[in-house]
Motif scaffolding. Structure first.
Motif, PDB file in Angstrom:
ATOM      1  N   ASP A  16       0.801  -1.285   0.182  1.00  0.00           N
ATOM      2  CA  ASP A  16       0.440   0.263   0.053  1.00  0.00           C
ATOM      3  C   ASP A  16       1.108   0.853  -0.414  1.00  0.00           C
ATOM      4  O   ASP A  16       1.714   1.275   0.719  1.00  0.00           O
ATOM      5  N   VAL A  17       0.367   2.074  -1.188  1.00  0.00           N
ATOM      6  CA  VAL A  17       1.654   3.556  -0.821  1.00  0.00           C
ATOM      7  C   VAL A  17       1.141   4.411  -1.727  1.00  0.00           C
ATOM      8  O   VAL A  17      -0.701   4.369  -2.271  1.00  0.00           O
ATOM      9  N   ALA A  18       1.403   5.411  -1.358  1.00  0.00           N
ATOM     10  CA  ALA A  18       0.564   6.766  -1.346  1.00  0.00           C
ATOM     11  C   ALA A  18       0.201   7.090  -2.455  1.00  0.00           C
ATOM     12  O   ALA A  18      -0.915   6.995  -3.085  1.00  0.00           O
ATOM     13  N   ALA A  19       0.994   6.745  -3.971  1.00  0.00           N
ATOM     14  CA  ALA A  19       1.101   6.832  -5.229  1.00  0.00           C
ATOM     15  C   ALA A  19       1.707   6.168  -5.879  1.00  0.00           C
ATOM     16  O   ALA A  19       3.117   6.735  -5.496  1.00  0.00           O
ATOM     17  N   LEU A  20       1.036   5.714  -6.896  1.00  0.00           N
ATOM     18  CA  LEU A  20       2.834   4.933  -7.433  1.00  0.00           C
ATOM     19  C   LEU A  20       2.942   5.539  -8.423  1.00  0.00           C
ATOM     20  O   LEU A  20       2.831   6.390  -9.130  1.00  0.00           O
ATOM     21  N   VAL A  21       4.498   6.129  -8.877  1.00  0.00           N
ATOM     22  CA  VAL A  21       5.126   7.114  -9.575  1.00  0.00           C
ATOM     23  C   VAL A  21       6.004   5.944 -10.203  1.00  0.00           C
ATOM     24  O   VAL A  21       6.994   5.893  -9.896  1.00  0.00           O
ATOM     25  N   PRO A  22       6.168   5.853 -11.398  1.00  0.00           N
ATOM     26  CA  PRO A  22       7.357   5.457 -11.994  1.00  0.00           C
ATOM     27  C   PRO A  22       9.409   5.764 -11.486  1.00  0.00           C
ATOM     28  O   PRO A  22       8.564   7.114 -11.745  1.00  0.00           O
TER      29      PRO A  22
END
Length: 293
Positions: A16-22
């Motif tokens: 679980d992450v705040a936002a997935l950013v490549p």
């Protein structure tokens, strides 16, 4: 009893992450590990609903041992057939949606596949419905689900098939009682939906059903945010119960849409929120339509 089959079992790992950013580093807020694969998720939902079920599949190596232990600890009835290779992991990263990384799974030897068929036939003889779900591990023929469909039908069980690609195409030719692909899987398999008994999942757009009794569209009363990874498996659980009980299609589709939506609001695949399910079930819109294909 409803027997679920997961030939390509997995240990589901959810980040679980705040936002997935490549191309960046992520701080993981929570990590969850549990036995997974589509058929295991179906069995887990059925168990939550208080229904009699057994999960079977191919399982091996250190990862397989973790899966077996987790199913035992969570009291999900299971009868897993050992293989020499290590069972795969599936990593899901959740933020506002879900991004999935699925390992390919072990290579299954011909004698391991033959042994599974023998165990499956014995279990299917005590089942009213068999659910065949998910991808095939390496080493199995593309008609593996067709083989199991014929064995289940010979044992007197109804069959629900939920897969994709060549496995779906070959399995459909064996005549399962119901096919439950999503729209992308149906297109990929190149099947003519006008000739098949099927329910097509469309995510937040609900479901389309084509059966000998008619065609229906089922729409959820609201769109819920969350993790959609196990939504299709929750729908398969509801449809397996409908097959078992000969539930009329409008009611079966309302149950499937509501149970599917109730899975989205839970953090990991295989869970459902029963309060959400009961709240939504009476408000699903189901209407009979002309053939949509």
């Amino acid at each position: 009893m409803i027997l679920t089959v997961t030939l390509n079992l997995a240990l589901d790992v959810t980040y679980d992450v705040a936002a997935l950013v490549p191309h960046t580093t992520h701080r993981v807020r929570a990590v969850r590990h549990r036995a997974g694969g589509k058929g295991v998720n179906v069995a887990r939902v059925l168990h939550t609903l208080g229904q009699e079920t057994v999960a079977t599949g191919l399982c091996g190596g250190p990862t397989g041992a973790l899966i077996t232990q987790e199913l035992t600890d969570s009291s999900v009835p299971h009868d897993l057939v050992p293989v020499a290779g290590d069972t795969r992991r599936v990593v899901t990263v959740t933020d506002a949606d879900a991004t999935v990384f699925a390992e390919p799974g072990p290579i299954v030897a011909p004698q391991e596949w033959e042994h599974f068929q023998d165990r499956f036939a014995a279990r299917a003889a005590r089942a009213r419905v068999v659910v065949l779900s998910g991808s095939l591990p390496r080493g199995l023929p593309s008609d593996a689900y067709a083989v199991l469909t014929r064995l289940a039908r010979r044992a007197g069980a109804k069959v629900l098939l939920d897969s994709g690609g060549p496995a779906l195409r070959a399995g459909a030719a064996a005549g399962p009682d119901l096919i439950k692909p999503n729209a992308a899987e149906l297109a990929e398999a190149g099947l003519d939906p006008r000739t098949l008994p099927l329910v097509v999942s469309r995510g937040p757009d609900g479901m389309l059903a084509g059966t000998p009794q008619g065609h229906w569209e089922a729409l959820p009363p609201e769109i819920l945010p969350g993790n959609p990874t196990g939504a299709g498996d929750a729908a398969a659980a509801a449809l397996a119960l409908a097959l078992r009980d000969d539930t009329p299609w409008p009611q079966a589709l309302a149950d499937a849409v509501a149970l599917s939506a109730s899975a989205v609001v839970t953090p990991v695949a295989g869970d459902v929120d029963l309060a959400t399910y009961h709240r939504l079930r009476e408000h699903v819109t189901v209407r009979e339509i002309p053939c949509p294909w």
